[in-house]
Design an enzyme around this catalytic site. Sequence first.
Site, PDB file in Angstrom:
ATOM      1  N   SER A   1      44.829  48.654  -2.140  1.00  0.00           N
ATOM      2  CA  SER A   1      46.028  48.328  -1.384  1.00  0.00           C
ATOM      3  C   SER A   1      45.763  47.104  -0.520  1.00  0.00           C
ATOM      4  O   SER A   1      44.672  46.953   0.051  1.00  0.00           O
ATOM      5  CB  SER A   1      46.448  49.503  -0.490  1.00  0.00           C
ATOM      6  OG  SER A   1      47.503  49.119   0.381  1.00  0.00           O
TER       7      SER A   1
ATOM      8  N   ASP B   1      40.993  34.660   2.926  1.00  0.00           N
ATOM      9  CA  ASP B   1      40.861  35.038   1.522  1.00  0.00           C
ATOM     10  C   ASP B   1      39.590  34.435   0.940  1.00  0.00           C
ATOM     11  O   ASP B   1      39.071  33.427   1.439  1.00  0.00           O
ATOM     12  CB  ASP B   1      42.073  34.557   0.720  1.00  0.00           C
ATOM     13  CG  ASP B   1      43.323  35.380   1.003  1.00  0.00           C
ATOM     14  OD1 ASP B   1      43.197  36.430   1.661  1.00  0.00           O
ATOM     15  OD2 ASP B   1      44.413  34.967   0.572  1.00  0.00           O
TER      16      ASP B   1
ATOM     17  N   ASN C   1      52.417  42.834  -1.992  1.00  0.00           N
ATOM     18  CA  ASN C   1      52.903  41.620  -1.347  1.00  0.00           C
ATOM     19  C   ASN C   1      53.234  41.916   0.114  1.00  0.00           C
ATOM     20  O   ASN C   1      53.441  43.069   0.495  1.00  0.00           O
ATOM     21  CB  ASN C   1      54.162  41.110  -2.069  1.00  0.00           C
ATOM     22  CG  ASN C   1      54.386  39.623  -1.861  1.00  0.00           C
ATOM     23  OD1 ASN C   1      53.894  39.038  -0.895  1.00  0.00           O
ATOM     24  ND2 ASN C   1      55.126  39.003  -2.776  1.00  0.00           N
TER      25      ASN C   1
ATOM     26  N   GLU D   1      51.797  41.879   3.118  1.00  0.00           N
ATOM     27  CA  GLU D   1      51.009  42.441   4.217  1.00  0.00           C
ATOM     28  C   GLU D   1      50.837  41.424   5.342  1.00  0.00           C
ATOM     29  O   GLU D   1      50.733  41.791   6.523  1.00  0.00           O
ATOM     30  CB  GLU D   1      49.654  42.934   3.699  1.00  0.00           C
ATOM     31  CG  GLU D   1      48.563  41.891   3.563  1.00  0.00           C
ATOM     32  CD  GLU D   1      48.774  40.923   2.398  1.00  0.00           C
ATOM     33  OE1 GLU D   1      47.981  39.970   2.293  1.00  0.00           O
ATOM     34  OE2 GLU D   1      49.708  41.120   1.600  1.00  0.00           O
ATOM     35  N   ASP D   2      50.818  40.132   4.998  1.00  0.00           N
ATOM     36  CA  ASP D   2      50.677  39.093   6.018  1.00  0.00           C
ATOM     37  C   ASP D   2      51.933  38.981   6.876  1.00  0.00           C
ATOM     38  O   ASP D   2      51.854  38.766   8.093  1.00  0.00           O
ATOM     39  CB  ASP D   2      50.345  37.750   5.367  1.00  0.00           C
ATOM     40  CG  ASP D   2      51.246  37.414   4.187  1.00  0.00           C
ATOM     41  OD1 ASP D   2      52.148  38.218   3.857  1.00  0.00           O
ATOM     42  OD2 ASP D   2      51.051  36.343   3.587  1.00  0.00           O
TER      43      ASP D   2
ATOM     44  N   ILE E   1      49.456  35.459  -5.765  1.00  0.00           N
ATOM     45  CA  ILE E   1      50.833  35.899  -5.994  1.00  0.00           C
ATOM     46  C   ILE E   1      51.839  34.813  -5.641  1.00  0.00           C
ATOM     47  O   ILE E   1      52.967  34.826  -6.136  1.00  0.00           O
ATOM     48  CB  ILE E   1      51.129  37.175  -5.181  1.00  0.00           C
ATOM     49  CG1 ILE E   1      50.897  36.922  -3.682  1.00  0.00           C
ATOM     50  CG2 ILE E   1      50.289  38.330  -5.660  1.00  0.00           C
ATOM     51  CD1 ILE E   1      51.293  38.087  -2.810  1.00  0.00           C
ATOM     52  N   SER E   2      51.442  33.845  -4.798  1.00  0.00           N
ATOM     53  CA  SER E   2      52.381  32.786  -4.423  1.00  0.00           C
ATOM     54  C   SER E   2      52.693  31.857  -5.585  1.00  0.00           C
ATOM     55  O   SER E   2      53.670  31.101  -5.540  1.00  0.00           O
ATOM     56  CB  SER E   2      51.820  31.972  -3.253  1.00  0.00           C
ATOM     57  OG  SER E   2      50.600  31.365  -3.607  1.00  0.00           O
TER      58      SER E   2
ATOM     59  N   GLY F   1      59.685  33.501  -8.467  1.00  0.00           N
ATOM     60  CA  GLY F   1      60.448  34.434  -7.647  1.00  0.00           C
ATOM     61  C   GLY F   1      59.741  34.855  -6.374  1.00  0.00           C
ATOM     62  O   GLY F   1      60.164  35.815  -5.712  1.00  0.00           O
TER      63      GLY F   1
END
Length: 330
Positions: free
Chosen positions: A143, A163, A255, A257-258, A288-289, A293
Site C-alpha cells: 500500500s 522516491d 494513487n 497518498e501525497d 503513475i504520473s 488520465g
Amino acid sequence: MRGSLPISRRSVFKWRQVAIGTLGSAKIMFLILGCLALTILAVANRNRTGSSSLMGWTGDVDRSYSPRGRYSIVMNTWKRYDLLKKSISHYVSCPKLDSIHIVWSEPDPPSDSLKRYLNHVVRLNSRKDQQVELVFDINKEDSLNNRFKEIKDLRTDAVFSIDDDIIFPCSSVEFAFTVWQSAPDTMVGYVPRMHWVDRKKGNGKYKYGGWWSVWWTGSYSMVLSKIAFFHKKYLKLYTDEMPASIKEYITKNRNCEDIAMSFLVANATSTPPIWVKGKIFEMGSTGISSIGGHSERRTECVNKFVGEFKRMPLVPTNMKAIDGRDSWFW
C-alpha cells in the site's frame, strides 16, 4: 617684543595641538593592539578547551546531533533495485543525514545480496563524523500508505521523504533542510502543485493543477512527498488520524497518498507549504504520473478528500525559497 608675542603663542598652540593629536593616535593604536591581543587569546583558549571561557563567555553549543540538527530519509521503493542502489550511494554522503529508512512493500523480503551491497555502500560512503544507519521497514501489505507509517525509533524530528528514482544534489537537500528548520510545522519541498475551483461544475468542486498551472500562475497549495521535508509527528498523525476511508481509497487506486499528506498537514496547521527552487534528476520514467488520465484521477482524489475532511484545508501561496548563493536572478 610685543610684536613677537602673538607668534610665540601661536607656535605654542600649534605644538600643543600636534602633541594632543599624537597622544590621541597613540591611545587609539594602543586600544587596537589591546583588542587584537584579546582576540588572539580568546581564539587560543577556545581551540584549547573546545569553547571559550574568557570573561565568562561561552560559545554556541553544537546542535548538530540534536533531533533538530539532523534528518532521516524515508525512501519509497518498488522492484527497482538498480535505482535504489544509486540513490542510497548518493544520499549516504550528504551532511547531517542520520538514517535511511527504506519502505519495503514487496511480497518477498529484500535479498541478502541486496542488503549486503547497501550496507557496504553505507559503511564505505558515510561521513567520518557520522555513521548513517540503514533500516528496511518491512510491510506485509502492499500500500502507498506505508510510506507514511509511523517509525517508532526515529531519532530525528525532520523526515526527508523521497522516491527511489530521484537524485538530488546534497547541497540542495541541505538548503531545503535549513528552510524546514525555520518552519518545522510545514511541508517543504521541490515539486509544487495547486488546487483550483472548478467553476464549470460549481458546488464546491475542485480541479487538480499540475506543474504547468503552477508555472503559469506562480501559485501552489501542495508540495509532493516524492521529495519533501516534514516533521515526524505527521507520520504518527497519518497513521492514527487519517480517515480509514481515505487510506482504503489510496490502497485501492494506488494513487494520491501525497495529496492526502498535504491535506493532513494543512488541516493541522492552516498554513501553506514552502516551495524550494531546485533542479531534480529523475532516473525512472515509469511512475503513475506518466499514465494517461493522471490529472483526472488526481482531481477525483482532491474532491474525495474534501468530502472526507468536510472542507478544503489547502492554503494557496506564491512564496518560493531560493538559495541566493546559486542564483543570479531572484
